[in-house]
Enzyme design. Structure first.
Site, mmCIF file in Angstrom:
data_model
loop_
_atom_site.group_PDB
_atom_site.id
_atom_site.type_symbol
_atom_site.label_atom_id
_atom_site.label_comp_id
_atom_site.label_asym_id
_atom_site.label_seq_id
_atom_site.Cartn_x
_atom_site.Cartn_y
_atom_site.Cartn_z
ATOM 1 N N CYS A 84 0.834 -1.267 0.191
ATOM 2 C CA CYS A 84 0.083 0.112 -0.200
ATOM 3 C C CYS A 84 0.804 1.407 -0.054
ATOM 4 C CB CYS A 84 -1.015 -0.196 1.344
ATOM 5 S SG CYS A 84 -1.724 -1.666 1.494
ATOM 6 N N HIS A 333 -9.212 2.667 -1.925
ATOM 7 C CA HIS A 333 -7.746 2.455 -1.660
ATOM 8 C C HIS A 333 -7.175 1.585 -2.914
ATOM 9 C CE1 HIS A 333 -4.130 1.548 -0.107
ATOM 10 N NE2 HIS A 333 -4.416 0.386 0.949
#
Lengths: 387, 111
Positions: A84, A333
């Protein structure tokens, strides 16, 4: 060491998109280049953050493919990967290259496409960011990791489930007015605490949605930044650190030290303390993550982060607005695009152009975190008057 | 009186003695590649627990199941990521004991 500025930026919406991975990257980069007076010939390199295009789309070699498609001929390119935090790392590498005089102008992009994958493929791809041999083998998922974090946090600090739910309520409320967000409807505390359990005590509305998207910025040395834009955003400090590789490796699961180490480096370089920060975009992949991040970044004492949110101290009109964009909980995301997406939102704040504008924002922080707290980048940005 | 649980299959670095619950290839303290078995008491304590209701691709169909971070081994304890056998009520500081290692995964149960 040279000073570095952001001179251009571009993004796609974050959400369920039809474009392929390469097209998302091309669109973001083309928009960033169009936003400033940088010619293709001015660009020295392109760095691109991405996590799972190889697994989910069978498409690798993304950095040179995107560069060639937007007309950047012959320049060095590379892809960075840190789950991420993939594009936070790309930003950091570009910043270092300019700071040390290797390059003058570097395009940094982040891109991910996730919503087209079937659930088993998707969970396998995301799960690859965990340590296979230990957490992965045991069956610990990423919601599960933050379920452990929240279980311990509530035990140690007495935070209530309702206080934690206030993170999702705040960020979803902020997302309502952000046209780049995937979720643009508000939720209540009751909605969150009544939503279905995912990894106790985390529930569905504590979790950010997957998304597709791309974002890009153009970085330039301060010597030449004014020739590309009349409002360069100076990078005041940058940090990048490694944390623990699995849940059992933490002595204290309520502190993800990759964040505190990266923040210490970034604040030190910027010569600021956390109290001087006006606006923050941090890595709220789960509601529990935002609370821990806000403490690890030095904005609240340990154990006070949950109450701070519930009391409205991190709202857009609070003492320290956190995730006025809606954060990952509302924007979504798109893993590899998230870090640059956060930088994009902070830049809008510092330019005074954000839909949820924080009054007088002069110093902003973007915080990106990958894996089980395995890697973090922190970037301190200043308003145009700091140049 | 209940029987004591099976001992926990910890290892230690043969050079510096640092203990490991999950195996290691290189000692993170001294860099040695030599390890030896150093079993510990199977008595443990939960540090943190969650219940996985939406599993990853390798555990489909096993849900719901409990995953915990456990301190095992008493005074010389090591910390591990483990499964707890069907006891969603367990939480921090609750005592557990080691059951077995199966397919590389440590299983504990409530005491």
């Amino acid at each position: 060491m040279k000073d570095v500025c952001i001179v251009g930026m571009g993004t796609t919406e974050f959400g369920v998109l039809d474009e392929g991975i390469k097209e998302l990257g091309i669109t973001a980069v083309a928009r960033a280049l169009r936003s400033c007076d940088v010619d293709r010939e001015d660009v020295d390199a392109l760095y691109l953050g991405n996590f799972v295009a190889g697994m989910l789309e069978g498409q690798e070699t993304l950095a040179p493919l995107v560069a060639d498609s937007v007309g950047l001929v012959g320049v060095p390119t590379m892809k960075t990967e840190g789950a991420c935090a993939s594009s936070g790392i790309a930003f950091r590498q570009a910043y270092q290259a300019i700071r040390t005089g290797v390059h003058d102008v570097v395009v940094v992009a982040g891109v991910e496409r996730m919503t087209n994958a079937e659930t088993p493929e998707f969970t396998r791809a995301l799960g690859s960011a965990a340590d296979h041999d230990t957490d992965g083998a045991t069956g610990l998922t990423f919601p599960g990791f933050y379920g452990l974090v929240l279980n311990r946090y509530m035990h140690e600090y007495g935070a209530t489930r309702e206080q934690v739910a206030a993170v999702s309520v705040k960020n979803r409320r902020n997302g309502v007015s952000n046209p780049r967000a995937r979720f643009r409807s508000p939720v209540t505390v009751e909605d969150v605490v009544d939503s279905r359990l995912v990894a106790d005590p985390l529930r569905l509305y504590d979790c950010c949605p997957a998304a597709d998207g791309g974002a890009a910025v153009v970085l330039a040395s301060a010597d030449v930044a004014q020739s590309f834009t009349n409002a360069p955003i100076p990078v005041l400090g940058s940090g990048h650190a490694t944390g623990r590789s699995a849940a059992y490796r933490y002595d204290d699961l309520t502190t993800l030290e990759a964040t505190s180490l990266a923040a210490e480096e970034a604040y030190g370089e910027a010569g600021i303390s956390p109290s001087e920060v006006d606006v923050v975009e941090l890595h709220d992949c789960f509601s529990a993550a935002e609370i821990g991040d806000s403490e690890d970044l030095g904005f609240f004492e340990k154990g006070e982060g949950a109450a701070a949110v519930a009391e409205g101290r991190t709202a857009v009109d609070g003492e320290l607005p956190i995730n006025p964009s809606g954060g990952l909980l509302a924007k979504g995301h798109p893993v590899g695009a998230t870090g640059i997406g956060q930088v994009y939102e902070v830049c809008l704040q510092l330019l005074g152009e954000h839909e949820n504008q924080v009054e007088g924002a002069e110093v902003g922080v973007a915080h990106n975190l990958g894996g089980s707290g395995a890697v973090s980048t922190v970037t301190v940005l200043g308003g145009p008057s700091h140049v | 009186m209940s029987e004591s649980p099976p001992s926990f299959p910890a290892q230690r670095c043969a050079d510096c003695g640092l203990r490991y619950g999950h195996g290691a290839h290189v000692c993170r303290q001294c860099g040695s590649e030599a390890f030896e078995d150093a079993p510990l008491s199977g008595e443990g304590t939960v540090y943190a627990r969650t219940t996985i209701r939406i599993p990853g691709s390798d555990q489909q169909g096993e849900e719901p199941f409990e995953v915990a971070v456990v301190d095992v081994g008493g005074a010389e304890s090591v910390r591990v990521t483990a499964r707890i056998e069907e006891n969603p009520g367990l939480g921090p500081d609750d005592p557990v004991e080691f059951v077995e290692r199966r397919n590389g995964v440590f299983y504990f149960r409530a005491v």
